[in-house]
Design an enzyme around this catalytic site. Structure first.
Site, PDB file in Angstrom:
ATOM      1  CE  LYS A  41      -3.735   2.527   0.045  1.00  0.00           C
ATOM      2  NZ  LYS A  41      -3.620   3.723   0.760  1.00  0.00           N
ATOM      3  CD  GLU A  80      -3.158   7.977  -3.865  1.00  0.00           C
ATOM      4  OE1 GLU A  80      -3.702   6.873  -3.709  1.00  0.00           O
ATOM      5  OE2 GLU A  80      -3.078   8.814  -2.937  1.00  0.00           O
TER       6      GLU A  80
END
Ligand SMILES: NC(=O)C1=CN([C@@H]2O[C@H](COP(=O)(O)OP(=O)(O)OC[C@H]3O[C@@H](n4cnc5c(N)ncnc54)[C@H](O)[C@@H]3O)[C@@H](O)[C@H]2O)C=CC1
Ligand SMILES: O=C(CO)[C@H](O)[C@H](O)COP(=O)(O)O
Length: 304
Positions: free
Chosen positions: A173, A180
């Site tokens: 993550k 991102e």
């Protein structure tokens, strides 16, 4: 299955709601009584403390307790685990669905009596309807035990998987968030050139056209389209300061430690930090140094 959910903010309410919709029994607790009451309105059994939540989770015959933490990363996770610890044993499973650092998760996994799953959660509150993407690390048996809940909270069976041993879920993550940042930066630079470039363009139209069949279509680009639709082609009064940054910082720190070059992610992080600085010292010094070596005119603050 019976599930305890601790932390009922933007993300925890979705974990509770999706679990209830899938037929699980949820016992819910948040430090905020309002947040607990909201979960109760949606069908959860409210608890008024961590101890109360544990008492209400009977665990079934030999099943152990199943508890999902969705509190802010850092001290809140340790504080919640300290409250949970007297009530946990080896057959219990605790999932941390927040953005914890992977090393904190491996430490917590080693410290707790329960099986500890570090679960990277992607999709954000916008994914309440569709479900999340879940990247899970920790003991295989505990992952398997939680599959019915993961199926409910994720987009479905393909929306979650066990990445590997303890820490690997939050590690994946962390890297996801670095990606991102870089994607946001790339879209930002492209739209900035279009906005300042040669043609008078409608940014929503560009984003919509790209989102329909273009190589660079994506959910982030759909969010660009939404932003231009809601704020205007010039983004109206949206400020040029970008908050956040911890997960991107961790990604860059880890890349340095592993000697893996991540220039795009680093650049995106640096741009984000730069967005919070007005009158950057380095630029002011460069301005003055050009006078030093070349007698170039020094721009002064009130020249603007
Ligand atoms: N908002 C997002 O887009 C995403 C958030 N995350 C992560 O999920 C976690 C939760 O995020 P959000 O729901 O957005 O935060 P939030 O701020 O909306 O909710 C956090 C909730 O936890 C409660 N809380 C804090 N300390 C507590 C404690 N000791 N015991 C019980 N409840 C406590 C607060 O009262 C609040 O209701 C964070 O780690 C965040 O980084 C992960 C992916 C996306
Ligand atoms: O995990 C997320 C999205 O995937 C959260 O929205 C997170 O807060 C984003 O990171 P930052 O706050 O650094 O922008």
């Amino acid at each position: 299955m019976e599930l305890g959910v601790i932390g009922l903010g933007r993300m925890g309410q979705i974990v509770a709601n999706r679990s209830i919709e899938a037929g699980h029994d949820v016992v819910a607790f948040d430090l905020s009584a309002e947040a607990t009451a909201e979960a109760a309105e949606n069908g959860a059994e409210p608890a008024d403390s961590v101890a109360d939540l544990c008492e209400r989770l009977d665990g079934g015959e030999g099943d152990g307790k199943r508890i999902w933490l969705m509190v802010p990363a850092g001290d809140a996770v340790d504080a919640t685990l300290a409250d949970l610890e007297p009530h946990l044993d080896a057959e219990d499973v605790v999932v941390d669905g927040g953005n914890s650092h992977f090393e904190a998760s491996t430490r917590r996994a080693a410290e707790t009596d329960a099986a500890y799953l570090d679960c990277g959660t992607s999709g954000g509150p916008a994914s309440a309807e569709a479900g999340f993407s879940l990247m899970v690390g920790g003991p295989e048996w505990a992952y398997e035990a939680m599959v019915p809940v993961f199926d409910a909270v994720a987009t479905g069976p393909d929306g979650h998987d066990r990445m590997g041993e303890s820490g690997s879920g939050h590690y994946v993550k962390m890297v996801h968030n670095g990606v991102e940042y870089a994607l946001m930066q790339a879209y930002g630079e492209g739209f900035e050139l279009l906005a300042d470039g040669r043609y008078d363009l409608d940014m929503e139209s560009v984003a919509r056209t790209w989102n329909n069949g273009a190589v660079i279509r994506s959910w982030l680009l759909e969010l660009c389209e939404e932003a231009f639709r809601e704020e205007g082609s010039d983004l109206g009064d949206v400020a040029d300061r970008v908050a956040g940054g911890s997960t991107g910082t961790w990604t860059v720190q880890e890349a340095l430690e592993q000697e893996v070059p991540v220039p795009l992610i680093y650049q995106a992080l640096a741009e984000r930090f730069d967005s919070r600085n007005e009158g950057r010292f380095s630029r002011r010094l460069a301005n003055r140094l050009r006078y030093g070596f070349g007698r170039h005119e020094v721009a002064r603050r009130d020249d603007d």
